[in-house]
Design a protein around this motif. Structure first.
Motif, short mmCIF file in Angstrom:
data_model
loop_
_atom_site.label_atom_id
_atom_site.label_comp_id
_atom_site.label_asym_id
_atom_site.label_seq_id
_atom_site.Cartn_x
_atom_site.Cartn_y
_atom_site.Cartn_z
N PHE A 76 0.80 -1.22 0.00
CA PHE A 76 0.00 0.00 0.00
C PHE A 76 0.84 1.28 0.00
CE2 PHE A 76 -3.26 -2.79 2.27
CZ PHE A 76 -3.97 -3.04 1.11
N ARG A 77 2.09 1.21 -0.41
CA ARG A 77 2.92 2.42 -0.42
C ARG A 77 2.32 3.50 -1.32
NH1 ARG A 77 8.73 0.03 -1.57
NH2 ARG A 77 7.46 -1.07 -3.09
N TYR A 78 1.64 3.11 -2.39
CA TYR A 78 0.99 4.07 -3.28
C TYR A 78 -0.14 4.81 -2.58
CZ TYR A 78 -2.64 0.57 -3.57
OH TYR A 78 -3.62 -0.32 -3.23
N ALA A 79 -0.74 4.20 -1.56
CA ALA A 79 -1.88 4.81 -0.86
C ALA A 79 -1.47 6.11 -0.17
CB ALA A 79 -2.48 3.84 0.15
N VAL A 80 -0.26 6.14 0.38
CA VAL A 80 0.25 7.36 1.00
C VAL A 80 0.32 8.48 -0.04
CG1 VAL A 80 2.27 8.39 2.13
CG2 VAL A 80 1.54 6.08 2.74
N GLU A 81 0.73 8.13 -1.25
CA GLU A 81 0.84 9.12 -2.32
C GLU A 81 -0.55 9.58 -2.78
OE1 GLU A 81 3.93 10.28 -2.93
OE2 GLU A 81 4.53 8.84 -1.40
N LEU A 82 -1.52 8.66 -2.82
CA LEU A 82 -2.89 9.07 -3.14
C LEU A 82 -3.43 10.06 -2.11
CD1 LEU A 82 -4.53 5.74 -4.38
CD2 LEU A 82 -4.08 7.79 -5.75
N ARG A 83 -3.01 9.90 -0.85
CA ARG A 83 -3.42 10.86 0.19
C ARG A 83 -2.89 12.26 -0.11
NH1 ARG A 83 -1.40 7.20 4.68
NH2 ARG A 83 -2.65 5.41 4.09
N ARG A 84 -1.70 12.36 -0.68
CA ARG A 84 -1.15 13.67 -1.05
C ARG A 84 -2.04 14.35 -2.09
NH1 ARG A 84 4.29 13.82 0.69
NH2 ARG A 84 5.18 11.74 0.89
N MET A 85 -2.79 13.53 -2.82
CA MET A 85 -3.68 14.04 -3.87
C MET A 85 -5.11 14.22 -3.36
SD MET A 85 -2.25 11.71 -7.01
CE MET A 85 -2.55 12.85 -8.36
N GLY A 86 -5.30 14.02 -2.06
CA GLY A 86 -6.61 14.22 -1.47
C GLY A 86 -7.40 12.95 -1.24
N ALA A 111 6.31 7.20 -7.13
CA ALA A 111 5.98 5.81 -7.46
C ALA A 111 7.14 4.92 -7.05
CB ALA A 111 5.70 5.69 -8.95
N ARG A 112 6.83 3.80 -6.43
CA ARG A 112 7.87 2.91 -5.94
C ARG A 112 7.92 1.56 -6.66
NH1 ARG A 112 9.76 6.18 -2.42
NH2 ARG A 112 8.44 7.35 -1.04
N ASP A 113 6.94 1.32 -7.53
CA ASP A 113 6.92 0.08 -8.30
C ASP A 113 6.04 0.28 -9.54
OD1 ASP A 113 4.11 -0.54 -7.66
OD2 ASP A 113 4.83 -1.11 -5.69
N LEU A 114 6.02 -0.71 -10.41
CA LEU A 114 5.30 -0.61 -11.67
C LEU A 114 3.82 -0.32 -11.47
CD1 LEU A 114 4.95 -1.02 -14.75
CD2 LEU A 114 4.78 -3.47 -14.29
N TRP A 115 3.14 -1.11 -10.66
CA TRP A 115 1.69 -0.97 -10.51
C TRP A 115 1.32 0.27 -9.74
CZ3 TRP A 115 -0.95 -3.52 -13.87
CH2 TRP A 115 -0.38 -4.65 -14.43
N GLY A 116 2.13 0.65 -8.77
CA GLY A 116 1.90 1.91 -8.07
C GLY A 116 2.08 3.09 -9.01
N ALA A 117 3.08 3.01 -9.89
CA ALA A 117 3.30 4.09 -10.87
C ALA A 117 2.10 4.21 -11.80
CB ALA A 117 4.57 3.83 -11.67
N ALA A 118 1.58 3.09 -12.27
CA ALA A 118 0.41 3.12 -13.16
C ALA A 118 -0.79 3.74 -12.44
CB ALA A 118 0.07 1.72 -13.64
N ALA A 119 -1.00 3.35 -11.19
CA ALA A 119 -2.13 3.89 -10.43
C ALA A 119 -1.99 5.38 -10.19
CB ALA A 119 -2.25 3.16 -9.09
N LEU A 120 -0.77 5.83 -9.86
CA LEU A 120 -0.56 7.25 -9.61
C LEU A 120 -0.66 8.06 -10.90
CD1 LEU A 120 2.28 6.98 -6.96
CD2 LEU A 120 -0.11 7.64 -6.58
N LEU A 121 -0.23 7.49 -12.02
CA LEU A 121 -0.38 8.18 -13.29
C LEU A 121 -1.86 8.36 -13.62
CD1 LEU A 121 0.77 9.44 -15.84
CD2 LEU A 121 0.92 7.13 -16.81
N LEU A 122 -2.66 7.32 -13.43
CA LEU A 122 -4.10 7.45 -13.67
C LEU A 122 -4.72 8.49 -12.74
CD1 LEU A 122 -5.17 3.75 -14.24
CD2 LEU A 122 -4.91 5.56 -15.94
N ALA A 123 -4.30 8.49 -11.48
CA ALA A 123 -4.81 9.49 -10.53
C ALA A 123 -4.44 10.89 -11.01
CB ALA A 123 -4.25 9.22 -9.13
N VAL A 133 4.66 12.68 -11.27
CA VAL A 133 4.83 11.33 -10.75
C VAL A 133 6.31 11.00 -10.86
CG1 VAL A 133 4.20 8.90 -10.97
CG2 VAL A 133 2.50 10.68 -11.50
N GLN A 134 7.01 11.09 -9.74
CA GLN A 134 8.42 10.72 -9.71
C GLN A 134 8.51 9.20 -9.63
OE1 GLN A 134 9.54 13.06 -6.28
NE2 GLN A 134 10.02 14.83 -7.55
N GLY A 135 9.51 8.64 -10.27
CA GLY A 135 9.62 7.19 -10.32
C GLY A 135 8.83 6.59 -11.47
#
Length: 163
Positions: A76-86, A111-123, A133-135
């Protein structure tokens, strides 16, 4: 492409309100508004799609959804980044509890991995304004010409130092 082997994921998308069909060797999604709530577990859906489902559930205004991760620790490391986006998504044990918001806001995220990067890019693409989106180099491992494909859908994005 077809949905063989992806029945659980296709059903989850349908439960969220996404219409899916197979046409000419492609999977076509469309005809949907804000997604509805979901309760998912990576015992049933592919763990790699968890971050993408979490992003979608983050954009289900007022809906309460859960995503249980039973395969990977620290997924869930991407979840922390989604919080930065509200995003509103506290983690309790192995479960991400998501309350959907009307919209996410631009931010700089990591982004810390492939799937997290894809999710953050979509967000980021869902937000008005500029997000970073760094990473994003993780995306090159898993997606051939993703920038070109997204631009063909009218996405406005720049990867690294490209124009």
């Amino acid at each position: 492409a077809d949905m063989e082997g992806w029945e659980a994921e296709a059903e989850a998308f349908r439960r969220a309100g996404v219409r899916l069909s197979e046409e000419g060797g492609a999977v076509v999604a469309g005809g949907f508004g804000p997604p509805g709530p979901l309760e998912l577990s990576t015992e049933v859906v592919d763990t790699d799609l968890g971050p993408l489902f979490a992003t979608m559930m983050s954009l289900a205004p007022g809906c309460h959804s859960t995503l249980e991760e039973v395969v990977w620790e620290n997924r869930f490391r991407y979840a922390v980044e989604l919080r930065r986006m509200g995003g509103i998504n506290p983690i309790r044990g192995q479960t991400l509890h998501i309350t959907g918001v009307d919209s996410l806001r631009p931010a700089t995220v990591q982004a810390r991995d492939l799937w997290g990067a894809a999710a953050l890019l979509l967000a980021a693409l869902s937000c008005p304004g500029i997000s970073r989106v760094q990473g994003a180099e993780h995306l090159a491992r898993g997606y051939a010409d993703l920038p070109g494909r997204l631009r063909s859908l009218s996405a406005d994005l720049t990867i690294g130092g490209e124009p």
